[in-house]
Design an enzyme around this catalytic site. Sequence first.
Site, PDB file in Angstrom:
ATOM      1  N   GLY A  12     -38.370 -55.723 -46.832  1.00  0.00           N
ATOM      2  CA  GLY A  12     -39.530 -54.405 -47.121  1.00  0.00           C
ATOM      3  C   GLY A  12     -38.559 -53.353 -47.885  1.00  0.00           C
ATOM      4  O   GLY A  12     -37.464 -54.016 -48.497  1.00  0.00           O
ATOM      5  N   ASN A  13     -39.531 -52.547 -48.737  1.00  0.00           N
ATOM      6  CA  ASN A  13     -37.781 -51.175 -49.472  1.00  0.00           C
ATOM      7  C   ASN A  13     -37.177 -51.042 -49.058  1.00  0.00           C
ATOM      8  O   ASN A  13     -36.895 -51.149 -47.894  1.00  0.00           O
ATOM      9  CB  ASN A  13     -39.351 -50.058 -50.226  1.00  0.00           C
ATOM     10  CG  ASN A  13     -38.610 -49.830 -51.494  1.00  0.00           C
ATOM     11  OD1 ASN A  13     -37.460 -50.389 -52.391  1.00  0.00           O
ATOM     12  ND2 ASN A  13     -40.026 -49.091 -51.757  1.00  0.00           N
ATOM     13  N   ILE A  14     -35.838 -51.031 -49.956  1.00  0.00           N
ATOM     14  CA  ILE A  14     -34.789 -50.432 -50.000  1.00  0.00           C
ATOM     15  C   ILE A  14     -35.059 -48.692 -49.357  1.00  0.00           C
ATOM     16  O   ILE A  14     -35.407 -48.217 -49.317  1.00  0.00           O
ATOM     17  CB  ILE A  14     -33.725 -49.616 -51.148  1.00  0.00           C
ATOM     18  CG1 ILE A  14     -33.688 -51.244 -52.208  1.00  0.00           C
ATOM     19  CG2 ILE A  14     -32.451 -48.844 -50.561  1.00  0.00           C
ATOM     20  CD1 ILE A  14     -33.270 -50.550 -53.484  1.00  0.00           C
ATOM     21  N   GLY A  17     -35.848 -49.247 -43.026  1.00  0.00           N
ATOM     22  CA  GLY A  17     -34.948 -49.352 -41.395  1.00  0.00           C
ATOM     23  C   GLY A  17     -35.115 -50.970 -41.467  1.00  0.00           C
ATOM     24  O   GLY A  17     -34.898 -51.043 -40.116  1.00  0.00           O
ATOM     25  N   LYS A  18     -34.936 -52.378 -42.703  1.00  0.00           N
ATOM     26  CA  LYS A  18     -34.299 -53.416 -41.966  1.00  0.00           C
ATOM     27  C   LYS A  18     -33.239 -53.232 -41.081  1.00  0.00           C
ATOM     28  O   LYS A  18     -33.313 -54.307 -40.191  1.00  0.00           O
ATOM     29  CB  LYS A  18     -34.275 -54.271 -43.493  1.00  0.00           C
ATOM     30  CG  LYS A  18     -35.306 -54.315 -44.198  1.00  0.00           C
ATOM     31  CD  LYS A  18     -35.383 -54.872 -45.487  1.00  0.00           C
ATOM     32  CE  LYS A  18     -34.566 -54.691 -46.299  1.00  0.00           C
ATOM     33  NZ  LYS A  18     -35.073 -52.762 -47.036  1.00  0.00           N
ATOM     34  N   GLU A  93     -32.272 -60.028 -42.144  1.00  0.00           N
ATOM     35  CA  GLU A  93     -32.241 -59.424 -43.229  1.00  0.00           C
ATOM     36  C   GLU A  93     -32.681 -59.790 -44.251  1.00  0.00           C
ATOM     37  O   GLU A  93     -31.563 -60.278 -45.419  1.00  0.00           O
ATOM     38  CB  GLU A  93     -31.164 -58.223 -42.981  1.00  0.00           C
ATOM     39  CG  GLU A  93     -31.822 -57.323 -43.657  1.00  0.00           C
ATOM     40  CD  GLU A  93     -30.545 -56.282 -43.239  1.00  0.00           C
ATOM     41  OE1 GLU A  93     -29.575 -56.068 -42.732  1.00  0.00           O
ATOM     42  OE2 GLU A  93     -30.803 -54.602 -44.169  1.00  0.00           O
TER      43      GLU A  93
END
Length: 220
Positions: A12-14, A17-18, A93
Site C-alpha cells: 500500500g502507499n506511503i 498504515g502498513k 512489510e
Amino acid sequence: MACRRFTVCVEGNIGCGKSSFIRHFANKLPGYLNVLEEPVAQWTSLNNNNLLGMMYSDPKRWCTAFQAYVMLTMSDGHSSSRGASAPPVTLLERSLHSACRVFVENLHKQSLMDSMDYHILMEWYNLWVSDQTYDIDVIIYLRAKPSVCLERVKKRNRSEECDLSLELLEQLHQLHEDWLINHKFGCPSTRVVVLDAEQDFDSLMAVYDREVLPILRDFA
Ligand code: TTP
C-alpha cells in the site's frame, strides 16, 4: 533443509498504515509469525549516510543507488522465510516486488531514473524473482486515498519526507492500482486481499482482525 513457508505481504502507499498493521499482528500472534518490518533504519544509516534522505534531496543523483539498496535489503527479508526452524507464517512489510513495480517504475516514468539504470535494476529483479523464494501466497493491499496518506505522513513527521507531495502519492497510488487491481504487470501472488485502510485506528484493527486473522491461522 531449506523449505518455503506461507508468506503474506502487506502492500500500500506511503503512509497507508502498513507498520501499524504489522505490529498489530506481531503482538497478536507471537511465535507463530516471522514478522519482517521494512528495513528503513538500514536505508537511513548506510555507512553513516542517510540514503533515503539523499534520494529525496537529489533523486536524479541518488535514486538508482537507493533503489538498488532497497532491493538488496528486501531480498534478505524474503530469504528469511526459508529454513526448517522459521515460524510457519512470514508476514512481510512490502517486498522486492513493490520496490520494483511501484517505486522503480515511478522513478523511471517521471524521468528521474535513467533508462539504462532502470533496465539493469529490472534485470536484477527478473533474476531474483525467477526463484520461488520471492513468491508470495497472499498480498494484503491496504488501500487509501492519497490525501488520507498525506495526512498520515505529515502527522508522523519523518524528517526525510518533509517535502513529500500529494502528486507523488497520487503517482504511487496509481501504480499500486495498476499492479494489484488492474493486473497491468505480473503479480507475484494469485490472491490479493484489498482492505479499506481509511478508517480510524480502532475501527481498522477490528476490520483487520476479522479479515486477516482467518487467513493467517488457516496455515496452522
Ligand atoms: P513505505 O514502504 O511506504 O513505508 P511507510 O513507513 O511509509 O509505510 P506505512 O506508513 O504504511 O507504515 O515507505 C518508506 C519510505 O521509503 C517512503 O519515504 C518511501 C520510500 N521508499 C522508496 O522510495 N522506494 C522504495 O522502493 C520503497 C520500498 C520505499
